[in-house]
Design a protein around this motif. Structure first.
Motif, mmCIF file in Angstrom:
data_model
loop_
_atom_site.group_PDB
_atom_site.id
_atom_site.type_symbol
_atom_site.label_atom_id
_atom_site.label_comp_id
_atom_site.label_asym_id
_atom_site.label_seq_id
_atom_site.Cartn_x
_atom_site.Cartn_y
_atom_site.Cartn_z
ATOM 1 N N UNK A 174 0.742 -1.634 0.182
ATOM 2 C CA UNK A 174 -0.233 -0.115 0.227
ATOM 3 C C UNK A 174 0.836 1.187 0.238
ATOM 4 N N UNK A 175 2.304 1.002 0.665
ATOM 5 C CA UNK A 175 2.862 2.336 0.689
ATOM 6 C C UNK A 175 3.811 2.189 -0.463
ATOM 7 N N UNK A 176 4.300 1.369 -1.149
ATOM 8 C CA UNK A 176 4.671 1.595 -2.038
ATOM 9 C C UNK A 176 3.879 1.943 -3.532
ATOM 10 N N UNK A 177 2.531 1.451 -3.903
ATOM 11 C CA UNK A 177 1.287 1.922 -4.342
ATOM 12 C C UNK A 177 1.521 3.638 -3.984
ATOM 13 N N UNK A 178 1.369 3.840 -3.013
ATOM 14 C CA UNK A 178 0.701 5.155 -2.605
ATOM 15 C C UNK A 178 2.275 6.396 -2.364
ATOM 16 N N UNK A 179 3.763 5.839 -3.331
ATOM 17 C CA UNK A 179 4.804 6.792 -3.046
ATOM 18 C C UNK A 179 4.912 6.819 -4.803
ATOM 19 N N UNK A 180 4.780 5.154 -5.426
ATOM 20 C CA UNK A 180 5.162 5.842 -6.810
ATOM 21 C C UNK A 180 3.452 6.746 -7.513
ATOM 22 N N UNK A 181 2.423 6.255 -6.757
ATOM 23 C CA UNK A 181 1.078 8.003 -7.106
ATOM 24 C C UNK A 181 2.123 8.378 -6.995
ATOM 25 N N UNK A 182 1.819 9.342 -5.834
ATOM 26 C CA UNK A 182 2.424 10.746 -5.482
ATOM 27 C C UNK A 182 3.729 11.232 -6.412
ATOM 28 N N UNK A 183 4.540 10.728 -6.887
ATOM 29 C CA UNK A 183 5.993 10.586 -7.848
ATOM 30 C C UNK A 183 5.741 10.069 -9.319
ATOM 31 N N UNK A 184 4.096 10.372 -9.693
ATOM 32 C CA UNK A 184 4.475 9.063 -10.617
ATOM 33 C C UNK A 184 4.470 9.890 -11.860
ATOM 34 N N UNK A 185 4.743 11.714 -11.975
ATOM 35 C CA UNK A 185 6.197 11.673 -12.924
ATOM 36 C C UNK A 185 7.331 11.798 -13.298
ATOM 37 N N UNK A 186 7.295 11.419 -12.268
ATOM 38 C CA UNK A 186 8.789 10.727 -11.647
ATOM 39 C C UNK A 186 9.392 9.390 -12.502
ATOM 40 N N UNK A 187 8.270 8.844 -11.829
ATOM 41 C CA UNK A 187 8.643 7.345 -11.966
ATOM 42 C C UNK A 187 7.819 7.396 -14.069
ATOM 43 N N UNK A 188 7.470 7.670 -14.108
ATOM 44 C CA UNK A 188 7.073 7.835 -15.296
ATOM 45 C C UNK A 188 7.892 7.905 -16.347
ATOM 46 N N UNK A 189 9.260 9.242 -15.762
ATOM 47 C CA UNK A 189 10.384 9.752 -16.229
ATOM 48 C C UNK A 189 11.092 8.587 -16.914
ATOM 49 N N UNK A 190 11.335 7.765 -15.268
ATOM 50 C CA UNK A 190 12.577 7.051 -15.354
ATOM 51 C C UNK A 190 12.487 5.692 -16.456
ATOM 52 N N UNK A 191 10.258 5.502 -16.258
ATOM 53 C CA UNK A 191 9.855 4.600 -16.728
ATOM 54 C C UNK A 191 10.544 4.564 -18.703
ATOM 55 N N UNK A 192 10.491 5.933 -18.790
ATOM 56 C CA UNK A 192 10.998 6.154 -20.528
ATOM 57 C C UNK A 192 12.189 6.213 -20.532
ATOM 58 N N UNK A 193 13.029 6.424 -19.046
ATOM 59 C CA UNK A 193 14.645 6.480 -19.716
ATOM 60 C C UNK A 193 14.676 4.387 -20.494
ATOM 61 N N UNK A 194 14.237 3.560 -19.803
ATOM 62 C CA UNK A 194 13.684 2.317 -19.909
ATOM 63 C C UNK A 194 13.039 2.381 -20.932
ATOM 64 N N UNK A 195 11.996 2.651 -21.305
ATOM 65 C CA UNK A 195 11.940 2.509 -22.780
ATOM 66 C C UNK A 195 12.140 2.960 -23.483
#
Length: 242
Positions: A174-195
């Motif tokens: 639950x906390x992992x999901x909350x942290x990911x949603x709170x920083x979803x822009x940063x996580x998505x940008x990191x995912x874009x690097x991997x993509x």
């Protein structure tokens, strides 16, 4: 923050501390890709043997084999994110332990997922990735849209997968999901690097290790900025935070 994490991950991937893990990851990735390639070629051979057009028109048979070779290559590209997810689930804890011990000795140590859970998590994500990329594959012949859909879909999927694996060493889901949603822009940008890395031939083979290292660094930086845990002496035997 993200740029710093990218450079730190790039440094770590080829470092002596991770070299052995990198070689094992490359071997597993290539073995899985070889199995996928073998399965696709057998499937095509079965399909071609079941048709009568190829037997009646040899020229069409040769053209079909050419298209099949190209199609199998494209399919491997679209299936690579799923393969990297399985490999990452297997090696992430090994990568995380090396980085946490070397770069963050004053932080509480993470707890590795049980091997079965890590593999099942990777397989679950791989299944989701296959479904999404099969849908993206249907748009392959639409110029300007195919690559864009592939990139955006995998940026989201890879960012989510790798971040949750790294953060899951410290926090309940639950906390992992909350942290990911709170920083979803940063996580998505990191995912874009991997993509983006997935699209680079040869270098895409290091995606599991680079992605694991990137998200370990990114999670640490986000947690430190939010002051989610106290700093502790490096020699302390800190309990797990969950």
């Amino acid at each position: 923050m993200l740029i710093q994490a990218v450079f730190a991950a790039a440094r770590d991937v080829f470092s002596p501390a991770l070299r052995r893990i990198l070689w094992k990851s490359l071997a597993l990735t290539m073995a899985l890709l070889a199995l996928v390639w073998l399965g696709l070629t057998r499937l095509f051979d079965w399909f071609l043997d079941g048709t009568t057009v190829a037997a009646e028109y040899p020229i069409l048979e040769g053209f079909a084999f050419f298209l099949a070779g190209f199609g199998i290559f494209v399919a491997l590209v679209y299936l690579l994110p799923a393969v990297t997810a399985i490999v990452a689930g297997y090696f992430l804890d090994d990568v995380a332990e090396v980085i946490e011990r070397g770069d963050y000795p004053a932080d509480p140590p993470g707890t590795a997922l049980p091997m079965g859970s890590a593999i099942l998590y990777g397989l679950r994500f791989a299944g989701l990735s296959i479904l999404v990329n099969l849908a993206a594959l249907l748009l392959f012949f639409i110029p300007g849209i195919n690559i864009g859909v592939f990139f955006v879909a995998n940026a989201y999927l890879l960012g989510r997968e790798y971040f949750e694996l790294a953060a899951g060493r410290f926090w309940p889901q639950a906390e992992v999901t909350g942290m990911r949603m709170e920083h979803r822009g940063t996580v998505l940008a990191a995912g874009a690097v991997l993509a983006g890395l997935v699209l680079v031939p040869v270098l895409n083979l290091v995606t599991p290790i680079f992605g694991a290292a990137l998200m370990v660094h990114l999670h640490k930086r986000l947690a430190h900025r939010a002051d989610k845990w106290p700093r502790i002496p490096a020699s302390s035997d800190a309990p797990h935070l969950k």
